[in-house]
Motif scaffolding. Structure first.
Motif, PDB file in Angstrom:
ATOM      1  N   ALA A   6       0.849  -1.190   0.000  1.00 29.57           N
ATOM      2  CA  ALA A   6       0.000   0.000   0.000  1.00 29.57           C
ATOM      3  C   ALA A   6       0.889   1.245   0.000  1.00 29.57           C
ATOM      4  CB  ALA A   6      -0.895  -0.012   1.231  1.00 29.57           C
ATOM      5  N   PRO A   7       0.401   2.355  -0.567  1.00 26.31           N
ATOM      6  CA  PRO A   7       1.230   3.566  -0.653  1.00 26.31           C
ATOM      7  C   PRO A   7       1.870   3.958   0.672  1.00 26.31           C
ATOM      8  CG  PRO A   7      -0.762   3.858  -1.928  1.00 26.31           C
ATOM      9  CD  PRO A   7      -0.910   2.550  -1.211  1.00 26.31           C
ATOM     10  N   GLU A   8       1.097   3.912   1.745  1.00 21.27           N
ATOM     11  CA  GLU A   8       1.639   4.353   3.033  1.00 21.27           C
ATOM     12  C   GLU A   8       2.686   3.394   3.598  1.00 21.27           C
ATOM     13  OE1 GLU A   8      -2.350   2.314   3.699  1.00 21.27           O
ATOM     14  OE2 GLU A   8      -1.470   3.785   2.323  1.00 21.27           O
ATOM     15  N   GLU A   9       2.838   2.219   2.978  1.00 18.30           N
ATOM     16  CA  GLU A   9       3.850   1.255   3.415  1.00 18.30           C
ATOM     17  C   GLU A   9       5.123   1.337   2.568  1.00 18.30           C
ATOM     18  OE1 GLU A   9       1.945  -2.492   3.151  1.00 18.30           O
ATOM     19  OE2 GLU A   9       0.625  -2.157   4.869  1.00 18.30           O
ATOM     20  N   GLN A  10       5.106   2.164   1.545  1.00 17.74           N
ATOM     21  CA  GLN A  10       6.255   2.274   0.659  1.00 17.74           C
ATOM     22  C   GLN A  10       7.262   3.292   1.207  1.00 17.74           C
ATOM     23  OE1 GLN A  10       4.916   3.116  -3.336  1.00 17.74           O
ATOM     24  NE2 GLN A  10       3.279   1.587  -3.219  1.00 17.74           N
ATOM     25  N   LEU A  11       8.546   3.029   0.935  1.00 17.52           N
ATOM     26  CA  LEU A  11       9.592   3.915   1.427  1.00 17.52           C
ATOM     27  C   LEU A  11       9.452   5.317   0.846  1.00 17.52           C
ATOM     28  CD1 LEU A  11      12.195   4.416   2.988  1.00 17.52           C
ATOM     29  CD2 LEU A  11      13.478   3.519   1.026  1.00 17.52           C
ATOM     30  N   ALA A  12       9.071   5.419  -0.426  1.00 17.46           N
ATOM     31  CA  ALA A  12       8.923   6.736  -1.050  1.00 17.46           C
ATOM     32  C   ALA A  12       7.882   7.574  -0.309  1.00 17.46           C
ATOM     33  CB  ALA A  12       8.532   6.578  -2.518  1.00 17.46           C
ATOM     34  N   TRP A  13       6.826   6.910   0.156  1.00 19.12           N
ATOM     35  CA  TRP A  13       5.779   7.612   0.908  1.00 19.12           C
ATOM     36  C   TRP A  13       6.366   8.158   2.211  1.00 19.12           C
ATOM     37  CZ3 TRP A  13       0.338   7.917  -0.128  1.00 19.12           C
ATOM     38  CH2 TRP A  13      -0.428   8.440   0.914  1.00 19.12           C
ATOM     39  N   ALA A  14       7.145   7.334   2.894  1.00 16.01           N
ATOM     40  CA  ALA A  14       7.746   7.761   4.162  1.00 16.01           C
ATOM     41  C   ALA A  14       8.719   8.916   3.942  1.00 16.01           C
ATOM     42  CB  ALA A  14       8.461   6.582   4.817  1.00 16.01           C
ATOM     43  N   ARG A  15       9.484   8.853   2.860  1.00 22.52           N
ATOM     44  CA  ARG A  15      10.431   9.933   2.565  1.00 22.52           C
ATOM     45  C   ARG A  15       9.699  11.230   2.224  1.00 22.52           C
ATOM     46  NH1 ARG A  15      15.748   8.830   0.834  1.00 22.52           N
ATOM     47  NH2 ARG A  15      15.472  10.391  -0.787  1.00 22.52           N
ATOM     48  N   ALA A  16       8.616  11.118   1.465  1.00 19.07           N
ATOM     49  CA  ALA A  16       7.840  12.310   1.121  1.00 19.07           C
ATOM     50  C   ALA A  16       7.222  12.928   2.370  1.00 19.07           C
ATOM     51  CB  ALA A  16       6.757  11.945   0.106  1.00 19.07           C
ATOM     52  N   ASP A  17       6.726  12.074   3.248  1.00 25.88           N
ATOM     53  CA  ASP A  17       6.145  12.559   4.498  1.00 25.88           C
ATOM     54  C   ASP A  17       7.203  13.263   5.340  1.00 25.88           C
ATOM     55  OD1 ASP A  17       3.903  12.609   6.480  1.00 25.88           O
ATOM     56  OD2 ASP A  17       5.324  11.402   7.634  1.00 25.88           O
ATOM     57  N   LEU A  18       8.416  12.710   5.329  1.00 23.40           N
ATOM     58  CA  LEU A  18       9.522  13.316   6.066  1.00 23.40           C
ATOM     59  C   LEU A  18       9.853  14.695   5.507  1.00 23.40           C
ATOM     60  CD1 LEU A  18      11.945  13.134   8.059  1.00 23.40           C
ATOM     61  CD2 LEU A  18      13.212  12.003   6.223  1.00 23.40           C
TER      62      LEU A  18
END
Length: 361
Positions: free
Chosen positions: A17-29
């Motif tokens: 799922a999007p929220e489980e992807q590393l790119a999502w975490a980096r964007a959130d950061l």
């Protein structure tokens, strides 16, 4: 508290799922409002100065002029320019609706699959409310050579003038970690690392060359150290040919430290003389390293910037950029967008074979 993400390659049907992807975490950061770490901000400004200096200096270097074999490494000097061009093209494609492999890290054509051979990875990101400080674990280069040669050069500089008649040197063996041995030393199996006709970019990744050159000169200069006339001198070639590297398990262990800042990048040089005497000296990290003899500060980056950009930037232009970069954390969004320099390139040489051939200064 920092968060560790386990990143695993996947097939399209098993896409996380999007929220489980590393790119999502980096964007959130990147989008989160976090406290600013003063040390990290100061180092970011210094690194911006450092990168701009190298980018400007590389503008005027022909990628093939010093490479008689026209090897792939001869294109190394333009890496930053190629990266900038890739950024422009990527932005253009994104504006046209073209997307990248998705997920970019976990996907079957993502970074893990293509660049890491499908290996799983762990990525540590700052936790909620923590400042971004990872830049403090990164290292700079004082010398114009591959990073794994930085401590090797400083080790040779330390030995300069202490060995007496270098003609009496029989062998020089550098005990070091596997990375240096395989990439920059005897473990590479690359005879060009001892060839005075090799390109500058090959010598940039030759620990034997770097050690011998620094040992003879007692100095390291981004141009003089690669002067073909000095490199082809028979006495130097003779000494250079006596330098070898060996992989040493002790140095592998010292390089395997978990924290990047704790890794030892250097080696131990054992010099054997014709009369059977031996002299040994070691250096764990480069002098410019945070744990080194003279860790780099702002003035060191400033000096490097002036040295590399002097032929291409007026003092006024250069200082304006340095002052702005030093105060990077204080700049507005609009000021960051226009942060840069305008280089003064020489006109193309008469009869130039390529766009990048320039007339003499």
């Amino acid at each position: 508290m920092s968060i560790v993400y386990s990143v695993r390659p996947c097939r399209p049907e098993a896409r996380p799922a999007p929220e489980e992807q590393l790119a999502w975490a980096r964007a959130d950061l990147a989008a989160s409002n976090r406290p600013l770490d003063a040390d990290a901000a100061a180092l970011a400004g210094c690194r911006l100065i450092d990168n701009m200096a190298i980018a400007v200096a590389s503008l005027d270097r022909s990628p093939v002029a010093a490479a008689p074999h026209l090897d792939l490494e001869s294109f190394g000097p333009r890496a930053r320019l190629d990266g900038a061009l890739a950024d422009v093209r990527s932005t253009d494609r994104a504006m046209r609706g073209v997307t990248a492999p998705s997920p970019i890290y976990e996907g079957d054509y993502g970074i893990l699959a293509v660049l890491l051979g499908g290996q799983e990875a762990e990525v540590t990101l700052p936790g909620q409310g923590e400042p971004c400080r990872a830049i403090l674990d990164t290292l700079t280069k004082a010398h114009s050579a591959g990073y794994h040669g930085q401590a090797i050069i400083d080790l040779a500089l330390r030995l300069h003038g202490q060995l007496g008649d270098l003609y009496q040197v029989e062998t020089i063996t550098i005990h070091t970690k596997r990375m240096t041995h395989v990439v920059m030393g005897s473990g590479s199996g690359d005879p060009d690392k001892w060839d005075p006709r090799a390109s500058r970019e090959t010598l940039d990744y030759s620990a034997p060359f770097q050690f011998a050159r620094a040992l003879v000169d007692g100095d390291w200069h981004h141009d003089r150290s690669y002067d073909p006339a000095l490199i082809s001198d028979p006495a130097f070639v003779r000494l250079w040919g006596k330098v070898r590297t060996v992989e040493d398990e002790e140095w592998n262990r010292r390089f395997a430290a978990v924290r990047p800042i704790d890794k030892d990048h250097g080696g131990r040089a054992v010099i054997r003389f014709a009369d059977g005497r031996e002299q040994a000296e070691e250096l764990a990290v480069a002098n410019s390293h945070p744990r080194g003899a003279s860790p780099w500060e702002f003035e060191d980056y400033h000096r490097k910037f002036k040295t590399l950009t002097e032929p291409f930037l007026s003092q006024e232009k250069g200082e304006r950029f340095v002052v702005a970069a030093r105060d990077l954390a204080k700049l507005s969004t609009a000021e960051v967008r226009i942060l840069g320099v305008e280089a003064d390139l020489r006109p193309p040489a008469e009869g130039a074979k390529g766009l990048l051939d320039r007339s003499p200064a």
